[in-house]
Scaffold this active site. Structure first.
Site, mmCIF file in Angstrom:
data_model
loop_
_atom_site.group_PDB
_atom_site.id
_atom_site.type_symbol
_atom_site.label_atom_id
_atom_site.label_comp_id
_atom_site.label_asym_id
_atom_site.label_seq_id
_atom_site.Cartn_x
_atom_site.Cartn_y
_atom_site.Cartn_z
ATOM 1 N N ASP A 15 47.190 50.509 19.612
ATOM 2 C CA ASP A 15 46.817 51.723 20.356
ATOM 3 C C ASP A 15 45.736 51.393 21.394
ATOM 4 O O ASP A 15 44.717 52.062 21.482
ATOM 5 C CB ASP A 15 46.326 52.807 19.399
ATOM 6 C CG ASP A 15 46.359 54.199 20.043
ATOM 7 O OD1 ASP A 15 47.055 54.363 21.064
ATOM 8 O OD2 ASP A 15 45.684 55.111 19.527
ATOM 9 N N LYS A 64 32.555 59.435 12.544
ATOM 10 C CA LYS A 64 33.913 59.945 12.778
ATOM 11 C C LYS A 64 34.406 60.569 11.479
ATOM 12 O O LYS A 64 34.710 59.870 10.510
ATOM 13 C CB LYS A 64 34.836 58.817 13.240
ATOM 14 C CG LYS A 64 36.246 59.310 13.573
ATOM 15 C CD LYS A 64 37.027 58.309 14.413
ATOM 16 C CE LYS A 64 37.482 57.132 13.615
ATOM 17 N NZ LYS A 64 38.466 56.297 14.371
ATOM 18 N N GLY A 83 32.812 63.360 20.624
ATOM 19 C CA GLY A 83 34.185 63.249 21.104
ATOM 20 C C GLY A 83 35.160 63.678 20.027
ATOM 21 O O GLY A 83 34.776 64.110 18.931
ATOM 22 N N GLN A 84 36.441 63.555 20.327
ATOM 23 C CA GLN A 84 37.481 63.960 19.390
ATOM 24 C C GLN A 84 38.698 63.078 19.578
ATOM 25 O O GLN A 84 39.056 62.723 20.702
ATOM 26 C CB GLN A 84 37.867 65.423 19.609
ATOM 27 C CG GLN A 84 38.915 65.941 18.623
ATOM 28 C CD GLN A 84 39.299 67.389 18.908
ATOM 29 O OE1 GLN A 84 38.966 67.921 19.946
ATOM 30 N NE2 GLN A 84 40.014 68.016 17.985
ATOM 31 N N GLY A 85 39.308 62.678 18.464
ATOM 32 C CA GLY A 85 40.532 61.886 18.513
ATOM 33 C C GLY A 85 41.531 62.386 17.495
ATOM 34 O O GLY A 85 41.379 63.473 16.912
ATOM 35 N N GLY A 86 42.574 61.583 17.260
ATOM 36 C CA GLY A 86 43.599 61.992 16.312
ATOM 37 C C GLY A 86 43.097 62.073 14.890
ATOM 38 O O GLY A 86 43.630 62.815 14.061
ATOM 39 N N PHE A 87 42.036 61.308 14.576
ATOM 40 C CA PHE A 87 41.471 61.317 13.230
ATOM 41 C C PHE A 87 40.594 62.542 13.003
ATOM 42 O O PHE A 87 40.581 63.119 11.919
ATOM 43 C CB PHE A 87 40.655 60.029 13.029
ATOM 44 C CG PHE A 87 40.185 59.811 11.619
ATOM 45 C CD1 PHE A 87 41.025 59.253 10.667
ATOM 46 C CD2 PHE A 87 38.897 60.150 11.245
ATOM 47 C CE1 PHE A 87 40.582 59.043 9.364
ATOM 48 C CE2 PHE A 87 38.443 59.940 9.951
ATOM 49 C CZ PHE A 87 39.296 59.393 9.017
ATOM 50 N N VAL A 108 34.007 63.201 16.345
ATOM 51 C CA VAL A 108 32.971 62.173 16.222
ATOM 52 C C VAL A 108 31.635 62.844 16.504
ATOM 53 O O VAL A 108 31.459 63.503 17.534
ATOM 54 C CB VAL A 108 33.207 61.011 17.200
ATOM 55 C CG1 VAL A 108 32.133 59.931 17.020
ATOM 56 C CG2 VAL A 108 34.590 60.410 17.014
#
Length: 937
Positions: free
Chosen positions: A728, A630, A609-613, A616
């Site tokens: 969040d 991550k 997956g992918q987030g703001g950081f 992953v």
């Protein structure tokens, strides 16, 4: 599947197919009616149903041949839809695609066949039918004049469904007509995401006209009810009064207005059939649904009461007393497997009237658990197919069924619990023209992409560098121009990509446009001979090995050693100025080097997956423990402060509903967190349908996820010292394990509050649009009630299946969207249709009420997380009380919902099931029977 990619495909097809494609859509009833093989652009209105039928051109890829049946088999009674066929002499699989459907809804799909010696060969074929990647039925045409109908009821997981004809080597597949009808989600409860029903027989008893077949408009769902008339032993019973239908099957009143009974009070009725084996299901189990209604007004001293036996054993534990003008159904939910089925309807000793039966349906169960290719991959590869006009064996699902029907020059990966993914695509030497399609960048799992030896023009898309799994990209021998994107060059430099681009005359025309940094490990394959000094290579290898061993030795000696030249950084969590300073030295979790992370993740091969950081990645520790890594992206707006905050918090707090931190990495510029692996991804993925179950979480599962998440937040607010505000809370920050247990994740923005203050003043607004507390937004004062607000939005997502911001004519917050519909008092307009109506209405109402209280504009009006946990536990108790205790073997009785006196509306028992071939005693004549159905005696 998301609607947007398919809408784009539809637009592409419209450009090619004009008005024909426009007709390849459901009508105002949601019906799709196709006359296969009908030539021209004009459809027609069926004289019996008044439904419009259209040619099949807009539903296929242009494969197959339109043919007419022999004139010898056209009779006055033959419906027009049987006059023509489309045959498929080429290819192992050819498919019809029915679009613009509602994901998660139940549909009736019916295919009809009449050979009619259309090919003048007098050789009726045998072939298979598939729905998507699941086997539906083996079609065995025995005689030219026989009409065969194959009908299934199933849940459609995407906004389209494919009906495929499979050539098994026993003749050319063909089809006469194809029909699709939407059903209400609450009817046929035996139909789930995992199992559909294949019709064996649907019989209407007591008709005096053997030609009176009831379907649309008599049946709003266009089910076909075959009449059975008696030849003397049985008596027809009928009424002109309206019969109120039961709610689970909604049998039309015209069917329930007729029934059949023995002439003598002491006589019973018998129905018999033998199972019809299928090649892939030699011992089918059966579902039986029997419909009853009293049509005669009986005086108080007159009794109609009977029991039902199957193979001389009680099928239903209670005696049946049909209610006057109220429909009711007795049915089993679990299929039974018997070598023969003999049903007896027997009057009880109290009966003064003989037994009665109005209608019966029998089904076998078809499995729909095989997963189709990932929906995003499908939309991408279909767009590529349209753009480059690729047709050779590119029909149906790209990856399935596995090893049997995979598309030509395409390789997929397969997992037990997730959809297949496209990992290799070789389109070399296929005459591709035009630019490199942007849809290639949507194949997120692709590892090998070969577009060499074609006529591709234009520049290389920069977005190809974002395909993190891509290791080989071959663009050689085309007509590309311009420069190689810098991010692709960077990947070539770091060794993660093998790029081949030779023999593109206008590519890299500027000497500096494709220049790499001088790194010896470059994998750029440009087919240029580079002289190499062997001695220098040896020196470099020795140095690299020495440094690597030294670093590993340091890491193994002390996992808490700081990198050289790195200053120790203190961190004071939240606003607690009195808390002791904290540094990376104090973390209890394991410390990893960047090189160790590369080994654990196999060089960051698989993205979870992918987030703001950042991204992953999937990984495995030395003991084969699966983990999620991550890794902070260099472009991330979240820096060392957020990284350290999350690492500290997850070391400091522990709860079963908070994600577990295994370790961290702070190695020079590289920062990463290593978590426990959560195999089912995020709640957001499940609700949007990108996970394998396509958003089809049951209501009970959703309630449990809500309670788990609420308990995690309650711990942050009440169980921590000092307490924490997450800041969040959203569906993508709720992770699920293999048992669908929920964990709160992503604490990089969290804040502590203590010292008697119930709020924290902030200078920067953070959070995700749609989830942010409006009071926090206005005052910049953060409270625990801000998390409560965000959690209320998550609750509404669980109920509705909609995102936090609903995209309709204009974007609207899910809170306002839900309130507008709740004001009308109709819970069905709010609840996610993919739950198929299987829920306790009171528990759903209660959850919506909780959500709306959580999202009150003023924080004092919102409950605490402790209050929310208590109320959610009550909702679970309501849901668990919905299912009445199961009887002996899983039978049910349903009755008209408006009848307060119905005596058998409880959960019933026994393990019986479908039916295929009916035989009724004493000379009952069955007409218009389906070829798979029962034969009378």
């Amino acid at each position: 599947m998301a609607a947007t990619p398919w809408l784009l495909l539809l637009c592409l097809s419209l450009a090619a197919g004009g008005v024909l494609q426009a007709r390849a859509q459901p009508d105002s009833n949601g019906f799709i009616s196709i006359d296969c093989g009908l030539q021209g652009e004009e459809g027609y209105v069926d004289t019996a149903t008044k439904l419009s039928y259209y040619p099949d051109t807009g539903f296929t890829d242009g494969a197959g041949t339109c043919r007419n049946i022999s004139a010898d088999y056209i009779t006055p009674s033959l419906c027009k839809g049987m006059y023509t066929v489309r045959s498929f002499p080429s290819g192992p699989r050819n498919c019809y695609t029915l679009r613009s459907l509602v994901p998660g809804l139940k549909y009736l799909i019916r295919a009809k066949f009449m050979y009619g010696n259309y090919d003048a060969l007098r050789q009726p074929p045998i072939f298979d039918l598939h729905i998507g990647v699941n086997h539906w039925h083996t079609v065995n045409i025995t005689k030219p004049h026989v009409e065969k109908s194959v009908e299934a009821i199933l849940v459609v997981p995407d906004d389209f469904v494919q009906v495929c004809l499979i050539n098994t080597g026993a003749g050319t597949p063909f089809i006469s007509s194809l029909e699709l009808r939407p059903l209400k989600k609450t009817i046929y409860p035996q139909v789930t995401a995992a199992h559909g029903l294949l019709l064996s027989e649907r019989i209407n008893f007591g008709q005096i006209d053997e030609n009176n077949v009831i379907r649309y408009p008599g049946d709003t769902y266009d089910r076909i009810w075959t009449p059975v008339v008696s030849s003397g032993t049985y008596t027809e019973v009928s009424t002109t009064s309206k019969v109120i239908p039961d709610s689970l099957f909604e049998v039309p009143t015209t069917v329930m207005q007729t029934a059949m009974r023995p002439r003598n009070v002491s006589s019973g009725m018998s129905l018999s059939w033998d199972p019809e084996p299928q090649p892939n299901n030699p011992s089918p189990g059966y579902i039986i649904i029997m419909h009853f209604s009293e049509l005669e007004f009986l005086l108080f001293n007159v009794t109609r009461e009977f029991s039902i036996n199957l193979n001389n054993e009680p099928w239903h534990p209670d005696n049946i007393m049909p209610k006057y003008l109220y429909g009711a159904a007795i049915y089993n939910s679990v299929p039974s497997w018997k070598s023969r089925y003999d049903i007896s309807i027997i009057p009880t000793v109290r009966a003064t009237q003989p037994p009665i039966i109005n209608a019966i349906e029998t089904y076998t169960v078809v499995t729909t658990t095989n997963l189709g290719t990932d929906s995003l991959d499908v939309s991408a590869i279909m767009a590529i197919k349209v753009k480059y006009q690729v047709h050779k064996n590119w029909f149906g699902d790209p990856c399935g069924p596995e090893t049997v029907m995979v598309w030509d020059r395409l390789t997929c990966s397969y997992a037990t619990t997730s959809p297949p993914r496209i990992i290799r695509l070789d389109l070399s030497l296929r005459g591709l023209n035009g630019d490199i399609s942007s849809f290639f960048t949507n194949l997120k799992a692709i590892q090998y992409l070969n577009l060499s030896n074609n006529n591709l023009v234009g520049s290389i898309p920069d977005a190809l560098s974002q395909l993190t799994s891509l290791t080989v990209l071959d663009l050689s021998h085309n007509q590309l121009n311009g420069a190689i994107p810098s991010r692709l060059l960077k990947r070539v430099e770091d060794g993660s990509l093998n790029l081949r681009y030779g023999n593109n005359r206008d590519l890299c025309a500027n000497d500096n446009s494709c220049r790499l940094e001088p790194k010896w490990k470059s994998n750029l394959a440009i087919y240029i001979v580079v002289p190499v000094v062997v001695s220098m290579i040896v020196v470099i290898v020795v140095v690299v090995l020495f440094c690597s061993l030294r670093r590993k030795r340091q890491g193994s000696m002390n996992n808490s050693v700081e990198p050289q030249n790195e200053a120790t950084t203190s961190y004071v969590p939240g606003n607690n100025a009195h808390r002791d300073s904290f540094s990376l030295h104090q973390l209890e979790s394991r410390r990893f080097t960047y090189e160790e992370l590369k080994i654990i993740t196999n060089n960051f091969q698989r993205v979870l997956g992918q987030g703001g950081f950042g991204y992953v990645y999937d990984g495995f520790l030395e003991d084969d423990t699966q983990v999620a890594v991550k890794l902070r992206s260099h472009s991330s707006t979240q820096g060392f402060k957020e990284f350290l905050a999350e690492a500290h918090i997850l070391t400091w707090i522990h709860h079963k509903n908070l994600v577990n931190l295994i370790g961290y990495c702070k190695d020079g510029e590289y920062m990463a967190l290593v978590y426990e692996y959560m195999s089912e991804g995020t709640l957001h993925e499940h609700l949007e349908g990108s996970k394998h179950n396509g958003g089809r979480l049951s209501w009970r599962q959703r309630l449990r996820i809500a309670l788990d998440s609420a308990q995690g937040l309650e711990y942050l607010h009440k169980g921590c010292d000092p307490p924490l505000i997450h800041r969040d809370v959203k569906a993508s920050n709720i992770l699920l394990n293999a048992r669908l247990e929920a964990r709160i994740a992503d604490f990089g923005l969290s804040k502590t509050f203590s010292g008697g203050n119930d709020y924290v003043s902030t200078t920067t607004l953070v959070g995700t649009p749609g989830y942010v507390d409006p009071e926090y937004h206005a005052t910049m004062q953060l409270t625990a009630k801000s998390d409560v607000y965000s959690f209320g939005v998550v609750l509404l997502e669980l109920v509705t299946g909609k995102p936090a911001v609903v995209r309709e004519a204009a974007p609207i917050n899910i809170i306002h969207w839900s309130r507008q519909r709740m004001e009308r008092g109709n819970i069905e307009s709010v609840v996610d249709a993919r739950m198929c109506g299987i829920y306790d209405v009171n528990s759903v109402w209660k959850v919506v009420e909780i959500a709306l209280k959580c999202t009150a504009c003023v924080s004092p009006q919102r409950p605490t997380m402790t209050d929310v946990v208590d109320q959610l536990q009550e909702c679970i108790e309501l849901e668990e009380g919905r299912t009445i205790e199961v009887g002996n073997n899983g039978f049910y009785t349903s009755g008209g919902s408006d009848n307060p006196d119905l005596s058998y509306n409880a959960y019933i028992a026994d393990q019986s099931s479908d039916s295929t071939t009916f035989q009724t005693e004493h000379g009952v004549k069955r007409v218009h029977s389906m070829p798979t159905g029962p034969a009378t005696r």
